[in-house]
Design a protein around this motif. Sequence first.
Motif, short mmCIF file in Angstrom:
data_model
loop_
_atom_site.label_atom_id
_atom_site.label_comp_id
_atom_site.label_asym_id
_atom_site.label_seq_id
_atom_site.Cartn_x
_atom_site.Cartn_y
_atom_site.Cartn_z
N THR A 1 0.84 -1.20 0.00
CA THR A 1 0.00 0.00 0.00
C THR A 1 0.87 1.25 0.00
O THR A 1 0.60 2.20 -0.74
N THR B 1 -5.12 -1.30 -2.69
CA THR B 1 -4.24 -2.25 -2.00
C THR B 1 -4.40 -2.18 -0.49
O THR B 1 -4.10 -3.14 0.21
N GLY B 2 -4.89 -1.06 0.02
CA GLY B 2 -5.10 -0.92 1.46
C GLY B 2 -6.18 -1.85 2.01
O GLY B 2 -6.21 -2.14 3.21
N GLY C 1 -3.45 3.21 -3.61
CA GLY C 1 -3.28 2.82 -2.22
C GLY C 1 -4.61 2.45 -1.56
O GLY C 1 -4.65 1.61 -0.66
#
Length: 170
Positions: free
Chosen positions: A105, A124-125, A121
């Motif tokens: 992230t 992917t977070g 981000g």
Amino acid sequence: MRLLLALEDGLAKLLLGAIVVLVFAAALGRTFGHPLIWSVDLAQLLFIWLVMLGANKALRIKAHVGVDYFVRKLPAGLRRWLEIALGLLTLAFLLTMAWQGARLTMLNLERVYGDSGISYGWVTGAVPAGCLLLAITLAAHIVRCLARGSESLVFARPNEEMAGAGHAAE
């Protein structure tokens, strides 16, 4: 704790509603010649977060699909310790995924997601956040299993499955 669970369920419902609205708006926009390109990206972003919340709820109520044909044939004590050992192994995996997902992230904060202008981000977070939620839920199951001694860590008891009382694990 019940407030947090209600908040998690409410957020999942909100995300699902937003996804439906975004996909419908994108379809309408395309139909009338004005596509909303960003709406599909946003719907996909919300979907990954919804998947993580749904996976956590399924784990919380012991509703994940499992192949337990052979495990159920083991004596209760052995089955319990096998489930605890596998639970600890899974917990280690989830914590590793959370750590590596957080690193990924951080690498993706400046990357732009599709045509939305949103940081990748946010996509992917969902992995570290979801893995942490799952790890907390699984750790609670492990502690409960160790404290009570007879409760199954992963699988609902047959009478719970038939009665739909898997929510008792909450």
